[in-house]
Every structure is written in C-alpha cells, then in structure tokens.
Design a protein around this motif. Sequence first.
Motif, PDB file in Angstrom:
ATOM      1  N   HIS A   1      -7.189 -16.626  14.926  1.00 43.15           N
ATOM      2  CA  HIS A   1      -6.233 -16.178  15.936  1.00 43.15           C
ATOM      3  C   HIS A   1      -6.013 -17.250  16.992  1.00 43.15           C
ATOM      4  CE1 HIS A   1      -6.689 -11.833  14.883  1.00 43.15           C
ATOM      5  NE2 HIS A   1      -5.427 -11.904  15.225  1.00 43.15           N
TER       6      HIS A   1
ATOM      7  N   ALA B   1       2.148  -5.076   3.029  1.00 43.42           N
ATOM      8  CA  ALA B   1       1.232  -5.878   3.853  1.00 43.42           C
ATOM      9  C   ALA B   1       1.391  -7.367   3.577  1.00 43.42           C
ATOM     10  CB  ALA B   1      -0.209  -5.449   3.606  1.00 43.42           C
TER      11      ALA B   1
ATOM     12  N   GLN C   1     -14.248 -11.273   7.521  1.00 43.82           N
ATOM     13  CA  GLN C   1     -14.026 -10.993   8.930  1.00 43.82           C
ATOM     14  C   GLN C   1     -15.154 -10.118   9.482  1.00 43.82           C
ATOM     15  OE1 GLN C   1     -10.091  -9.363   9.362  1.00 43.82           O
ATOM     16  NE2 GLN C   1     -10.025  -9.782  11.540  1.00 43.82           N
TER      17      GLN C   1
ATOM     18  N   TYR D   1       0.855  -1.195   0.000  1.00 41.41           N
ATOM     19  CA  TYR D   1       0.000   0.000   0.000  1.00 41.41           C
ATOM     20  C   TYR D   1       0.886   1.239   0.000  1.00 41.41           C
ATOM     21  CZ  TYR D   1      -3.901  -3.037   1.263  1.00 41.41           C
ATOM     22  OH  TYR D   1      -4.861  -4.017   1.268  1.00 41.41           O
TER      23      TYR D   1
ATOM     24  N   ILE E   1       3.383   0.632   2.914  1.00 41.66           N
ATOM     25  CA  ILE E   1       3.029  -0.482   3.802  1.00 41.66           C
ATOM     26  C   ILE E   1       3.083  -1.791   3.016  1.00 41.66           C
ATOM     27  CG2 ILE E   1       1.250  -1.482   5.291  1.00 41.66           C
ATOM     28  CD1 ILE E   1       0.168   1.349   5.683  1.00 41.66           C
TER      29      ILE E   1
ATOM     30  N   GLU F   1     -11.445 -15.575   9.736  1.00 37.17           N
ATOM     31  CA  GLU F   1     -11.901 -15.638  11.129  1.00 37.17           C
ATOM     32  C   GLU F   1     -13.409 -15.887  11.230  1.00 37.17           C
ATOM     33  OE1 GLU F   1     -10.121 -13.127  13.955  1.00 37.17           O
ATOM     34  OE2 GLU F   1      -8.570 -12.433  12.594  1.00 37.17           O
TER      35      GLU F   1
ATOM     36  N   LEU G   1      -0.190 -12.280  14.190  1.00 39.90           N
ATOM     37  CA  LEU G   1      -0.743 -11.185  14.988  1.00 39.90           C
ATOM     38  C   LEU G   1      -1.607 -10.273  14.131  1.00 39.90           C
ATOM     39  CD1 LEU G   1       2.278 -10.081  17.185  1.00 39.90           C
ATOM     40  CD2 LEU G   1       0.356 -11.571  17.765  1.00 39.90           C
ATOM     41  N   SER G   2      -2.393  -9.466  14.810  1.00 40.90           N
ATOM     42  CA  SER G   2      -3.192  -8.462  14.115  1.00 40.90           C
ATOM     43  C   SER G   2      -2.268  -7.573  13.277  1.00 40.90           C
ATOM     44  CB  SER G   2      -3.920  -7.636  15.177  1.00 40.90           C
ATOM     45  OG  SER G   2      -4.788  -6.753  14.544  1.00 40.90           O
ATOM     46  N   GLY G   3      -2.644  -7.371  12.029  1.00 44.26           N
ATOM     47  CA  GLY G   3      -1.841  -6.511  11.157  1.00 44.26           C
ATOM     48  C   GLY G   3      -0.715  -7.242  10.437  1.00 44.26           C
ATOM     49  N   SER G   4      -0.618  -8.572  10.616  1.00 44.66           N
ATOM     50  CA  SER G   4       0.503  -9.294   9.996  1.00 44.66           C
ATOM     51  C   SER G   4       0.265  -9.599   8.511  1.00 44.66           C
ATOM     52  CB  SER G   4       0.791 -10.590  10.763  1.00 44.66           C
ATOM     53  OG  SER G   4      -0.362 -11.402  10.823  1.00 44.66           O
ATOM     54  N   GLY G   5      -0.947  -9.336   8.028  1.00 44.35           N
ATOM     55  CA  GLY G   5      -1.178  -9.472   6.591  1.00 44.35           C
ATOM     56  C   GLY G   5      -2.070 -10.640   6.178  1.00 44.35           C
ATOM     57  N   LYS G   6      -2.711 -11.275   7.136  1.00 38.50           N
ATOM     58  CA  LYS G   6      -3.520 -12.466   6.847  1.00 38.50           C
ATOM     59  C   LYS G   6      -4.674 -12.145   5.892  1.00 38.50           C
ATOM     60  CE  LYS G   6      -4.564 -12.916  11.227  1.00 38.50           C
ATOM     61  NZ  LYS G   6      -3.862 -11.734  11.756  1.00 38.50           N
ATOM     62  N   SER G   7      -5.482 -11.139   6.270  1.00 40.80           N
ATOM     63  CA  SER G   7      -6.638 -10.802   5.423  1.00 40.80           C
ATOM     64  C   SER G   7      -6.173 -10.314   4.060  1.00 40.80           C
ATOM     65  CB  SER G   7      -7.495  -9.714   6.081  1.00 40.80           C
ATOM     66  OG  SER G   7      -8.020 -10.162   7.297  1.00 40.80           O
ATOM     67  N   THR G   8      -5.077  -9.586   4.053  1.00 44.49           N
ATOM     68  CA  THR G   8      -4.556  -9.075   2.785  1.00 44.49           C
ATOM     69  C   THR G   8      -4.252 -10.235   1.842  1.00 44.49           C
ATOM     70  OG1 THR G   8      -3.610  -7.163   3.886  1.00 44.49           O
ATOM     71  CG2 THR G   8      -2.703  -7.727   1.726  1.00 44.49           C
TER      72      THR G   8
HETATM   73  N1  LIG Z   1      -6.496  -0.362   2.262  1.00 42.09           N
HETATM   74  C1  LIG Z   1      -5.386  -0.287   3.007  1.00 42.09           C
HETATM   75  N2  LIG Z   1      -4.576   0.792   2.932  1.00 42.09           N
HETATM   76  C2  LIG Z   1      -3.429   0.857   3.640  1.00 42.09           C
HETATM   77  N3  LIG Z   1      -3.006  -0.093   4.484  1.00 42.09           N
HETATM   78  C3  LIG Z   1      -3.765  -1.188   4.610  1.00 42.09           C
HETATM   79  C4  LIG Z   1      -4.997  -1.350   3.894  1.00 42.09           C
HETATM   80  N4  LIG Z   1      -5.533  -2.541   4.219  1.00 42.09           N
HETATM   81  C5  LIG Z   1      -4.674  -3.103   5.112  1.00 42.09           C
HETATM   82  N5  LIG Z   1      -3.623  -2.291   5.345  1.00 42.09           N
HETATM   83  C6  LIG Z   1      -2.484  -2.572   6.245  1.00 42.09           C
HETATM   84  O1  LIG Z   1      -1.903  -3.811   5.878  1.00 42.09           O
HETATM   85  C7  LIG Z   1      -1.435  -4.494   7.034  1.00 42.09           C
HETATM   86  C8  LIG Z   1      -2.026  -5.884   7.066  1.00 42.09           C
HETATM   87  O2  LIG Z   1      -3.428  -5.789   7.291  1.00 42.09           O
HETATM   88  P1  LIG Z   1      -4.385  -7.066   7.339  1.00 42.09           P
HETATM   89  O3  LIG Z   1      -5.764  -6.581   7.422  1.00 42.09           O
HETATM   90  O4  LIG Z   1      -4.021  -7.963   6.228  1.00 42.09           O
HETATM   91  O5  LIG Z   1      -3.928  -7.730   8.723  1.00 42.09           O
HETATM   92  P2  LIG Z   1      -4.530  -9.005   9.470  1.00 42.09           P
HETATM   93  O6  LIG Z   1      -3.370  -9.916   9.700  1.00 42.09           O
HETATM   94  O7  LIG Z   1      -5.695  -9.535   8.742  1.00 42.09           O
HETATM   95  O8  LIG Z   1      -4.968  -8.379  10.871  1.00 42.09           O
HETATM   96  P3  LIG Z   1      -6.250  -8.735  11.829  1.00 42.09           P
HETATM   97  O9  LIG Z   1      -5.808  -9.960  12.583  1.00 42.09           O
HETATM   98  O10 LIG Z   1      -6.346  -7.550  12.711  1.00 42.09           O
HETATM   99  O11 LIG Z   1      -7.431  -8.946  10.983  1.00 42.09           O
HETATM  100  C9  LIG Z   1      -1.808  -3.636   8.224  1.00 42.09           C
HETATM  101  O12 LIG Z   1      -0.685  -2.872   8.579  1.00 42.09           O
HETATM  102  C10 LIG Z   1      -2.905  -2.747   7.673  1.00 42.09           C
HETATM  103  O13 LIG Z   1      -2.942  -1.524   8.342  1.00 42.09           O
END
Ligand SMILES: Nc1ncnc2c1ncn2[C@@H]1O[C@H](COP(=O)(O)OP(=O)(O)OP(=O)(O)O)[C@@H](O)[C@H]1O
Length: 378
Positions: free
Chosen positions: A242, A62, A132, A30, A60, A209, A81-88
């Motif tokens: 998680h 991700a 999610q 990103y 970022i 999740e 962990l939260s923010g580690s990029g799973k959903s991405t």
């Molecule tokens: N549209 C976006 N623009 C900028 N940054 C983004 C965007 N979507 C996600 N991110 C960033 O990408 C990183 C990974 O986010 P992601 O949602 O994949 O994490 P996650 O592992 O699914 O977390 P969670 O467990 O909280 O769901 C995070 O730092 C998030 O802030």
Amino acid sequence: MPEDDTQPSGSGPSPELEPKLQCRNLWKVYGAQPESWFRDPKALNDPAALASRMREKNLIPAAVDVNFDVAQGEIFVIMGLSGSGKSTVLRCLSRLVEPTFGEVLLDGEDLLRKSARELIEIRRHKMGMVFQNFGLMPHLNVIENVTFPLTLQGMPEKERRKRVENVISLVGLEGREDSYPHQLSGGQQQRVGIARSLAVEPELWLLDEPFSALDPMIRRQMQDEFLHIQSTLKKSIIFITHDFLEALRIADRIMLMRDGMVVQIGRPVDLITNPADSYVAEFTRDVPLVRVMTAADALAPGATQQPSAGQPEVAATATLEDLLPQLAGRYDALAVRKGDRIIGQVTPESLIDALAKRTAAHGAAMDEDGSETAKDSA
Ligand SMILES: Nc1ncnc2c1ncn2[C@@H]1O[C@H](COP(=O)(O)OP(=O)(O)OP(=O)(O)O)[C@@H](O)[C@H]1O
Ligand SMILES: [Mg+2]
C-alpha cells in the motif's frame, strides 16, 4: 483514456528478457455461476462494461481482464486501494484462488491446465508465497513452520537444518526458534512467513504486503535485506504494497489496480510524472519528485554536449536530489553522462523547469476528472 496512455512503454518487460510469468485476460468473479458470462466471446471486448453488468446482478468481479508480464529477475509491484483485487490476482497466479477465465503462463506453460498433482509440485518447488495474514500453522513453532515446506519437498535433514538456520538469521528471528505464532508480535509472525517462503528458494516469489506489520525502522531494514537477497538471487517477484515509498524503493515496475481493473503499468517514474488519471496521481501525490526524476529528465534545451574543462559529470540516472548540492552555488552546469557519451547539461534553471513542468502535469491529472480518488480510503 487512450490505450497508449494507460499502458506506456512499461506495460511489458524489456524485450530482451524472457517473461517468467504471463497473465492473460485474467478474470476472477465471485458469485453464482460466473462462467456463464464468458460464453459469448464478444462480451469480452468491453471488460469494463461486462464487469458492471456483473455487478448489477450482484456478482463480484474481483479481477477484470488483468494482463501483465513479469520478466525473469524483475520486481513487479501491485498497488491499489483496499478491495481493488490485488490479493485476488496474486492468489490466482498460484491457483490458490481458481481463476474464472484467462491464462497464467509460468515459463510458457499454462498453470490453469495443470492437474492438481502437477500444481502441488510447482508450488512446492517453484513458488514461494508470503500471505497478508501470515498463514502460519498455529500448532507449530518457528523452526517447524519454516521447516515445513522443506519437509514436503523431501529435503534431507542436514541440508534442511542448514537452510532453515540461514533464513531465520536472515530475517532476524534468532532466539525465537521455539516460540509459537501466538507468542510472537505481528511483525515477528510476518518474518516467520517471509523466512518460510524464502527457505524454498522459489523461482517465482509472491509476497502479499509482507512488511505491512513492521514498524518503519524494521521495515526499512527488511526492504534493504530484501533488495540484498534479490541482488544475488535474482528471483521473479510480485509484491503487493500500500506504501508508494516502499514501491519506489523496490519496484522495477508498478501495476496500479482499481475495482479489479488495471489502471496503469509502468516504472515508478512513469506513474509519478505521467499518471494515467487522477487515481494514479492521488497515489503518488506525496512522493518527492526530486527523488524520482533524474538528470536525464532535466536536461537544458540546446545545451552543448561537450563538457568544458574541469566541469563535473553526473550519471544520467542520478536523482535531482543528488544534483542539488553541486548546483547550489558550486557549479553553473553539470555534464550528464549516459554510457560512453555526454547527453547534455543540467543547470539550476533546467532543473527548476523540469520540476515545475512535472508538478503542473501532476496537478492537471488530479484536477482532470474530480472523481473519487485514493484519499477516500487509502
Ligand atoms: N471469497 C470471496 N468471496 C466473495 N468476494 C470476495 C472473496 N474474496 C475476495 N472478495 C472480494 O473481492 C474484492 C477484491 O478483494 P482482494 O482481497 O483481492 O482486495 P485487495 O486489493 O487485496 O484488498 P486489501 O488491500 O484490503 O488487501 C473485494 O471486493 C472482496 O470483497
Ligand atoms: Mg489484499
């Protein structure tokens, strides 16, 4: 850490199985003009270094050079962990999020080269997604939400109605068919999302999740239901959670992510007994080893491979927890069977030894680098 340790035997699915999905060098960055960072092929040789240069410029990364295969019929769990990029990563697989770089092959075909139109067809017929945040349509009631993807498929009404009734009862939402999302609890909304994605009978089922909003008892029921569905339908599944105990129950393999990168891929037992580093060890610290380690992990060294008369046999896959009642006072040794042969014996001593060794290995991994670990924000 050496490559072999981070990606043990579990990094690819069993060779005899066709991969349903292959994710190759996948990046999602990103920020401003992320593509420009991928022009120099040499930069890709060190993904971690490239990602940190990006972070210095306020981008970022991700998902950072993510590689994995999911076999036909496999349940592949993503943790981190939260923010580690799973959903991405999950969203990149269906191109709901457009990957910045890499390949995603479904049945060998690169999804990143598909036209918008082809992609819609693939999503409609081959993929099911549970989001999610539920992703329900607020102005449609339960029935309408679940029916929606089938209407898009052009399924005839009679078949549609039967299918919808089926999945609604499967997730236990009978009686709430006419409710709108805002009239439902979080857990109920989540079940609508699960029913809706299942209705399509997808080949590739992506779940972000899916059970997180459910209380422990219902959650366990849903896990059982999920495993039951899988035992008959044999879908290829990617499932984010998680909860390591949830992963332990359902996963064929687990991929653990940190800061967009893959830290380890392996069977649950590999992650627990051979954690790549303290981050992985921290994730698995609360898992009781007796539930994960099996008779095959606790064989007495040099023991005879011939069972003595009347000696009980146990399967190589039996957990140590299963063996405890027999070893506590009743028998001195159990013969361990794998397929058509006895591979050794488990004794009370060998069981304790095996547990002690693994506990020590786990402790060593936790002490190893003393870096910030999962406990900070899990
Ligand atoms: N549209 C976006 N623009 C900028 N940054 C983004 C965007 N979507 C996600 N991110 C960033 O990408 C990183 C990974 O986010 P992601 O949602 O994949 O994490 P996650 O592992 O699914 O977390 P969670 O467990 O909280 O769901 C995070 O730092 C998030 O802030
Ligand atoms: Mg997420």
